[in-house]
Design an enzyme around this catalytic site. Structure first.
Site, PDB file in Angstrom:
ATOM      1  N   ARG A  74      45.082  -4.681 -46.833  1.00 48.53           N
ATOM      2  CA  ARG A  74      45.568  -5.816 -46.046  1.00 48.53           C
ATOM      3  C   ARG A  74      44.414  -6.530 -45.351  1.00 48.53           C
ATOM      4  O   ARG A  74      43.842  -6.036 -44.360  1.00 48.53           O
ATOM      5  CB  ARG A  74      46.576  -5.352 -45.002  1.00 48.53           C
ATOM      6  CG  ARG A  74      47.198  -6.497 -44.205  1.00 48.53           C
ATOM      7  CD  ARG A  74      48.063  -7.391 -45.016  1.00 48.53           C
ATOM      8  NE  ARG A  74      49.182  -6.679 -45.612  1.00 48.53           N
ATOM      9  CZ  ARG A  74      49.881  -7.148 -46.656  1.00 48.53           C
ATOM     10  NH1 ARG A  74      49.546  -8.304 -47.208  1.00 48.53           N
ATOM     11  NH2 ARG A  74      50.873  -6.453 -47.170  1.00 48.53           N
ATOM     12  N   ARG A 100      43.722  -6.623 -57.979  1.00 49.75           N
ATOM     13  CA  ARG A 100      43.256  -6.150 -56.663  1.00 49.75           C
ATOM     14  C   ARG A 100      43.436  -4.643 -56.466  1.00 49.75           C
ATOM     15  O   ARG A 100      42.980  -4.079 -55.484  1.00 49.75           O
ATOM     16  CB  ARG A 100      43.971  -6.902 -55.539  1.00 49.75           C
ATOM     17  CG  ARG A 100      45.474  -6.747 -55.573  1.00 49.75           C
ATOM     18  CD  ARG A 100      46.129  -7.524 -54.436  1.00 49.75           C
ATOM     19  NE  ARG A 100      47.584  -7.543 -54.584  1.00 49.75           N
ATOM     20  CZ  ARG A 100      48.414  -7.902 -53.599  1.00 49.75           C
ATOM     21  NH1 ARG A 100      47.919  -8.305 -52.442  1.00 49.75           N
ATOM     22  NH2 ARG A 100      49.715  -7.907 -53.801  1.00 49.75           N
ATOM     23  N   HIS A 170      43.008 -14.878 -52.125  1.00 44.49           N
ATOM     24  CA  HIS A 170      44.080 -14.825 -51.118  1.00 44.49           C
ATOM     25  C   HIS A 170      43.475 -14.475 -49.749  1.00 44.49           C
ATOM     26  O   HIS A 170      43.796 -13.430 -49.173  1.00 44.49           O
ATOM     27  CB  HIS A 170      45.066 -13.742 -51.571  1.00 44.49           C
ATOM     28  CG  HIS A 170      46.346 -13.663 -50.811  1.00 44.49           C
ATOM     29  ND1 HIS A 170      46.425 -13.420 -49.460  1.00 44.49           N
ATOM     30  CD2 HIS A 170      47.629 -13.772 -51.226  1.00 44.49           C
ATOM     31  CE1 HIS A 170      47.682 -13.374 -49.091  1.00 44.49           C
ATOM     32  NE2 HIS A 170      48.437 -13.583 -50.129  1.00 44.49           N
ATOM     33  N   ASP A 214      54.910 -20.044 -45.086  1.00 40.17           N
ATOM     34  CA  ASP A 214      54.522 -19.588 -46.427  1.00 40.17           C
ATOM     35  C   ASP A 214      54.696 -20.784 -47.358  1.00 40.17           C
ATOM     36  O   ASP A 214      55.806 -21.096 -47.779  1.00 40.17           O
ATOM     37  CB  ASP A 214      55.427 -18.429 -46.864  1.00 40.17           C
ATOM     38  CG  ASP A 214      54.916 -17.758 -48.133  1.00 40.17           C
ATOM     39  OD1 ASP A 214      55.470 -16.697 -48.495  1.00 40.17           O
ATOM     40  OD2 ASP A 214      53.960 -18.285 -48.747  1.00 40.17           O
ATOM     41  N   GLU A 273      44.664 -19.961 -48.865  1.00 35.42           N
ATOM     42  CA  GLU A 273      44.336 -19.403 -50.180  1.00 35.42           C
ATOM     43  C   GLU A 273      44.050 -20.523 -51.182  1.00 35.42           C
ATOM     44  O   GLU A 273      44.823 -21.498 -51.250  1.00 35.42           O
ATOM     45  CB  GLU A 273      45.515 -18.553 -50.670  1.00 35.42           C
ATOM     46  CG  GLU A 273      45.952 -17.491 -49.679  1.00 35.42           C
ATOM     47  CD  GLU A 273      47.366 -17.015 -49.896  1.00 35.42           C
ATOM     48  OE1 GLU A 273      47.800 -16.955 -51.078  1.00 35.42           O
ATOM     49  OE2 GLU A 273      48.047 -16.713 -48.899  1.00 35.42           O
TER      50      GLU A 273
HETATM   51  O1  TA6 Z   1      50.349 -15.882 -50.449  1.00 37.14           O
HETATM   52  C1  TA6 Z   1      51.472 -15.703 -49.624  1.00 37.14           C
HETATM   53  C2  TA6 Z   1      52.258 -14.516 -50.146  1.00 37.14           C
HETATM   54  O2  TA6 Z   1      52.709 -14.752 -51.454  1.00 37.14           O
HETATM   55  C3  TA6 Z   1      53.405 -14.222 -49.188  1.00 37.14           C
HETATM   56  O3  TA6 Z   1      54.660 -14.582 -49.747  1.00 37.14           O
HETATM   57  C4  TA6 Z   1      53.271 -12.722 -48.930  1.00 37.14           C
HETATM   58  O4  TA6 Z   1      53.973 -11.993 -49.910  1.00 37.14           O
HETATM   59  C5  TA6 Z   1      51.753 -12.568 -49.041  1.00 37.14           C
HETATM   60  O5  TA6 Z   1      51.419 -13.353 -50.182  1.00 37.14           O
HETATM   61  C6  TA6 Z   1      51.245 -11.151 -49.070  1.00 37.14           C
HETATM   62  O6  TA6 Z   1      51.564 -10.539 -50.273  1.00 37.14           O
HETATM   63  P1  TA6 Z   1      51.140  -8.989 -50.469  1.00 37.14           P
HETATM   64  O7  TA6 Z   1      51.591  -8.654 -51.852  1.00 37.14           O
HETATM   65  O8  TA6 Z   1      49.635  -8.916 -50.320  1.00 37.14           O
HETATM   66  O9  TA6 Z   1      51.820  -8.239 -49.367  1.00 37.14           O
END
Ligand code: TA6
Length: 300
Positions: A74, A100, A170, A214, A273
């Site tokens: 994270r 990832r 991201h 989002d 992102e």
């Molecule tokens: O980029 C935004 C997003 O798609 C959100 O909807 C949320 O799911 C975030 O990515 C984080 O995703 P993750 O799979 O890293 O928890």
């Protein structure tokens, strides 16, 4: 996975780059040059932190982040590849692709004449990756760590047929307080609002935050800027090879459900992102390539 001694012998650079490992066997590149510091998990080619000299960190890493083989971390700059968001047809496949969470390998390193550190990594193809993606599309990440941070994700199509790829850097940026920052550079653009049923809306002025946010901005090609009065800085996000941008903050309720964002961690981060998402996925012809490039820099 190459051991740390071999990595240090092959790619270590004095006063720039060394490799370490943790109790879980995760391998990290530690970068410290006269311009910046950074840490990278070799798994996922995942840049975890970056702080130009004299600056508090620009890239945010959750205090509750978990580091384990096969698990996403994270924060930092997670690589979403070879699809963005949910897989278009296979619900059992991981959101944002597998890049990832699988092993990558270091393929090059260098010190630049300006004093920055370059490191390149390539995803290791395996039975597990081929099961989700049977295409011959090697992918590399090239990082340049200095008082700016450059990331370039290169996908090459070595197959005989065209391939459609979705991807993203991201990136989690460190901010003073989500309630006080603005994201500039998206004014007037249409965006898919992903909170609730996906709805097409139009951005009016700067992006401000007062609830879960989002959004996939369409035809987003200009620089974005995170204006952060609390830290008295602006973070500039330049990009090439992308016509869509995602702005995300989970806010309180979703953050609490995530378990790895830390106490009130949502206040201290915002994702801006640079993506090839939605209609902006890229079709790569046989023999072709796609480069998604970003440059992050700090302005007072
Ligand atoms: O980029 C935004 C997003 O798609 C959100 O909807 C949320 O799911 C975030 O990515 C984080 O995703 P993750 O799979 O890293 O928890």
């Amino acid at each position: 996975m190459t051991d740390v001694t071999t990595l240090n012998n092959r790619f270590g650079i004095q006063d720039h780059l060394s490799f370490t490992t943790d109790a879980n066997g995760m391998v990290y590149a530690q970068i410290k040059n006269r311009l910046a510091e950074a840490h990278i998990a070799v798994q996922g080619a995942h840049l975890l932190t970056w702080a130009p000299t004299g600056q508090v960190p620009v890239i945010w890493l959750s205090e509750a982040a978990k580091f384990a083989p096969g698990k996403s971390v994270r924060g930092g700059v997670p690589i979403c590849w070879p699809w963005f968001g949910p897989h278009p047809s296979q619900t059992s496949f991981p959101a944002h692709g597998y890049a990832r969470t699988v092993p990558w390998e270091v393929i090059a390193s260098a010190a630049t004449k300006e004093g920055a550190t370059r490191i390149s990594l390539r995803l290791i193809v395996s039975e597990a990756t081929r099961a989700q993606w049977p295409h011959a599309t090697p992918v590399e990440l090239h990082l340049t760590i200095g008082n700016a941070l450059e990331c370039e994700l290169i996908t090459r199509n070595q197959g005989q047929t065209a391939v459609t790829v979705g991807d993203a850097l991201h990136t989690y940026f460190a901010i003073s307080d989500i309630r006080n920052v603005e994201v500039l550079g998206l004014d007037g653009l249409e965006y898919l609002d992903k909170v609730g049923p996906s709805t097409l809306r139009k951005q009016q002025g700067a992006v401000r935050f007062a609830s879960e946010t989002d959004r996939i901005y369409l035809e987003s090609v200009d620089d974005c800027i995170i204006a952060d009065p609390g830290l008295k800085r602006r973070i500039r996000i330049q990009k090439r090879g992308s016509r869509s941008s995602v702005v995300w903050n989970p806010w309180i309720e979703k953050a609490n459900k995530m378990g790895d964002l830390g106490d009130a961690g949502y206040l201290k981060m915002v994702c801006v992102e640079s993506t090839n998402a939605a209609a902006d996925v890229v079709n790569i012809a046989p023999g072709g390539e796609h480069r998604l490039w970003v440059r992050y820099s700090v302005e007072q």
